[in-house]
Design an enzyme around this catalytic site. Structure first.
Site, PDB file in Angstrom:
ATOM      1  N   ASP A 462      -9.368  -3.993   0.580  1.00  0.00           N
ATOM      2  CA  ASP A 462      -8.171  -4.823   0.670  1.00  0.00           C
ATOM      3  C   ASP A 462      -8.488  -6.170   1.326  1.00  0.00           C
ATOM      4  OD1 ASP A 462      -5.496  -5.418   0.276  1.00  0.00           O
ATOM      5  OD2 ASP A 462      -4.784  -3.545   1.144  1.00  0.00           O
ATOM      6  N   ASP A 535       1.059  -5.081  -5.529  1.00  0.00           N
ATOM      7  CA  ASP A 535       1.618  -4.077  -4.628  1.00  0.00           C
ATOM      8  C   ASP A 535       2.935  -3.527  -5.158  1.00  0.00           C
ATOM      9  OD1 ASP A 535      -0.393  -4.031  -2.778  1.00  0.00           O
ATOM     10  OD2 ASP A 535       0.582  -5.361  -1.341  1.00  0.00           O
TER      11      ASP A 535
END
Length: 732
Positions: A462, A535
């Site tokens: 990430d 997301d």
């Protein structure tokens, strides 16, 4: 000298002149064999001789147009020495070398050119590659030719270092290019297509946050008025770079139209000493009759890379939206049991397993298993996952750091910042300087030791924060200089870290995630096996997010997850068939607490996962196609067609209410017109539909590909946020 390069329906005609870098005469449709004597006429047909007082009208401008050649539009090269000299590079006696290179997908044509500027003590060069897919990759470089250790009077002191401001290679557009399509968006709604007119002036898109960003242009494509997925000639450029970048479409006063892309450098970020070289990232150019054809070239190139996954893409479960930071061993083992029962093949433990990380305010950077959350270590969970026949994956965010962490307290100079400490926090975190002495080694060893000890198969990597006001704080960074901007150095250090991990663990797969889809580019994709598109896993929004992403990436590289009935990011309630039917079109996963799903939902999910596994060879090797529909149309018709035309899968999705009933026949693009296809409903059945199409019943219908591609099928009346999947098999 003029050369003609050809591949996959693409011709590239280049003039190799002795006083300039290559001049592109043609880039686009294959011209067929051109005899050697005809190449001289191609050069004469494209050149202009406007006279000595009208250099700005010349057509003989190279892929790095320069002022001394008459270029008066936006500069392609901006550099100077610290003493303000060398502001106008003037390379002469340019040498060109044309070679080929054999790779797994075929032969790549390579043209390397360089010209020395004796007056300014520098050399400019370019490298152009025509890939087997017809993709053109182009980069440039500049070298400081001052002698190492020479007399200061010859300009070898630091006050004469070469400062790089910009180097942006360009390629010509045909005159009929009238419109530009690129992308924009934001976190949880990335890669939304937008269309503008190519009017005189400059269309400029820039990324300033240290990564391409959630609003990245991704492709900048210019084409004929109204070009779409299947029609209209279009040429595009993509920057294969994971840091700051720029895209531009130029329509100059002289009438020329060009596309270009290059790295966006912070002031003083790249400064060359004697003998040092700066090389730009690859600018990647594609063209086609419609956007699908443009995209197929980048898909084919990615599929030819050594980094591209060679085995079926395991359906995975990610724990984030199932448990968030609540890491309870019994709960996570029960989740693994439920995952295995529906056919999941890879289990990924997300954020919260390390250091003091019980929420997002602390612990980031302390890559040691938390004894508080995991008193027995991660081994009990990993062993349980492996006993169920699943692979194990783990979440990291190596480039980021919480100030409330043991790492930040021990090494405050490892945090990127400006000279006044003014870098802003985002999501309670800052950016770790990969060039600070010891930082890169710390990450490499911390990650490697866990991969080895736990048998990790997969990393979700990430990158949640932008790089703003980020300079080197360490006294002697391993790359760059103390106090200087660090985005360029940070990006290259990231690439080195990913390359080193893959060298040590060749079977390890890595997913690139940046707060969702904030870092999706062909630079990171040379080093990772998957991207997280967004997301947002609300299937309604994912329909368009995934459509935009498919312009650059083939389905097998794009993470597509089935979420809970109520979407985490939008709070929208959606039907399971729509959620799973949307997720089937990529590297499929689940991000949902299956321990709370009822038996019927688990059984339905298991059925769609089984269908996905059956269709993986088609989905992950075929050509992605999209039907051209009005831009305000709420229907989506898209599919994947096998490269030999033997089979296809299509989805017809409805995202809202239509002003008229959508029962008229709609075409299915990309099919072989010489074949006949059996068309059957793959899923779901939707028995409650009030108005169905007769072909949906039983064994379906057999129709010519020519009919399906032009007339198509009558549609059922789908409700908003519903879809159907169609399976096509050639019968002759």
């Amino acid at each position: 000298m003029t050369i003609h390069l050809r591949h996959a329906g693409t011709s590239l005609v280049l003039d190799l002149l002795p006083d300039r870098l290559p001049v592109v005469r043609h880039w686009g449709p294959d011209l067929g064999p051109v005899p050697e004597e005809g190449l001289a006429d191609l050069q004469r047909a494209g050149a202009s001789s406007a006279g000595r007082n009208a250099h700005w009208l010349t057509n003989d401008l190279p892929i790095l147009p320069l002022a001394h050649l008459g270029w008066s539009a936006r500069p392609s090269v901006l550099l100077s020495r610290a003493d303000s000299s060398a502001f106008s590079p003037h390379p002469e006696a340019v040498e060109h070398e044309s070679t080929t290179e054999q790779g797994p997908a075929g032969t790549t044509h390579i043209l390397r050119s360089s010209g020395r500027d004796a007056g300014n003590l520098l050399t400019l060069g370019t490298e152009l590659r025509l890939e087997p897919s017809g993709l053109v990759r182009l980069r440039a470089w500049v070298r400081d030719d001052r002698p190492e250790g020479g007399p200061h009077g010859a300009g070898t002191g630091a006050d004469s270092d070469l400062l790089i401001g910009e180097i942006t290679p360009v390629m010509p557009l045909p005159q009929e290019a009238q419109e530009v399509v690129d992308m924009s968006g934001h976190h949880c709604l990335e890669r939304t297509l937008q269309r503008t007119q190519l009017t005189p002036g400059t269309r400029l898109r820039e990324s300033w946050e240290g990564r391409p960003g959630h609003d990245a242009a991704t492709w900048m494509a210019a084409g004929t008025t109204g070009f779409g997925w299947r029609s209209g000639r279009v040429h595009g450029v993509h920057l294969a770079w994971s840091g700051n970048g720029r895209y531009l479409a130029l329509h100059t006063a002289s009438g020329r139209k060009l596309l270009g892309a290059g790295e966006l450098l912070l002031p003083g970020e790249v400064r060359l000493g004697p003998g040092q070289t700066y090389t730009t990232p690859w600018a990647v150019f594609s063209w086609g009759e419609g956007l699908d054809a443009l995209a197929h070239r980048s898909h084919a190139w990615l599929r030819s890379l050594p980094s591209h996954p060679s085995r079926p893409r395991p359906v995975l479960l990610n724990t984030w939206e199932a448990v968030y930071f609540d890491h309870d061993l019994d709960k996570l083992k029960a989740l693994a049991d439920a995952a295995a029962q529906v056919g999941i093949e890879r289990y990924v433990l997300d954020d919260g397993w390390f250091g003091s990380r019980r929420d997002d305010t602390s612990g980031l950077g302390d890559w040691q298993v938390s004894p508080e959350a995991w008193p027995q270590g991660l081994e009990p969970l990993v062993e349980h996952v492996h006993s169920l026949g699943m692979e194990f994956g783990l979440w990291f965010e190596p480039e980021m750091i919480n100030l409330d962490s043991d790492l930040a307290r021990a090494h405050p100079d490892w945090v990127l910042s400006d000279a006044s400490g003014g870098a802003p926090e985002h999501r309670n975190q800052r950016v770790l300087d990969l060039c600070a002495p010891g930082a890169w080694d710390y990450l490499y060893e911390s990650i490697s030791s866990l991969v080895e000890r736990l048998g990790i198969d997969y990393i979700k990597w990430d990158h949640n924060s932008p790089l703003l006001a980020t300079g080197h704080a360490a006294a002697e960074p391993t790359c760059g200089r103390q106090g200087a901007g660090a985005v360029h150095d940070q990006t290259l250090a990231l690439y080195r870290l990913l390359d080193a991990l893959h060298e040590r663990f060749p079977e390890l797969e890595i997913e690139s995630c940046a707060g969702g889809g904030g870092r999706i580019d062909l630079g990171i994709l040379e080093r990772t096996q998957r991207v997280w598109a967004s997301d947002c896993i609300d299937a309604h929004d994912r329909q368009d997010i995934q459509r935009g992403t498919s312009l650059l990436l083939p389905p097998e590289l794009v993470g597509t997850h089935v979420g809970a009935g109520r979407a985490h990011t939008t709070l929208r309630e959606l039907d399971l068939d729509f959620r799973a039917g949307t997720a089937i079109w990529g590297h499929m996963g689940v991000e949902w607490d299956l321990t709370r799903a009822d038996t019927a939902s688990r059984e339905r999910l298991a059925g769609i996962i089984a269908l996905h596994k059956e269709l993986r060879p088609l989905l992950h090797q075929g050509d992605v196609v999209h039907a051209d529909l009005p831009e305000d149309e709420v229907l989506r018709i898209e599919g994947v067609v096998a490269q030999d035309g033997s089979q296809a899968l299509f989805q017809i999705a409805c995202l809202g209410q239509l002003p008229t009933w959508p029962t008229s026949a709609r075409p299915l693009p990309g099919l072989d017109p010489r074949r006949r296809y059996r068309v059957r409903l793959a899923a779901p059945a939707y028995p409650e539909l009030a108005l169905r199409a007769p072909w949906m019943e039983g064994e379906g219908v057999v129709l010519p590909g020519s009919y399906l591609s032009t007339t198509g099928l009558a549609l059922p009346v789908l409700h908003p946020d519903h879809l159907i999947l169609l399976r096509l098999s050639a019968v002759d």
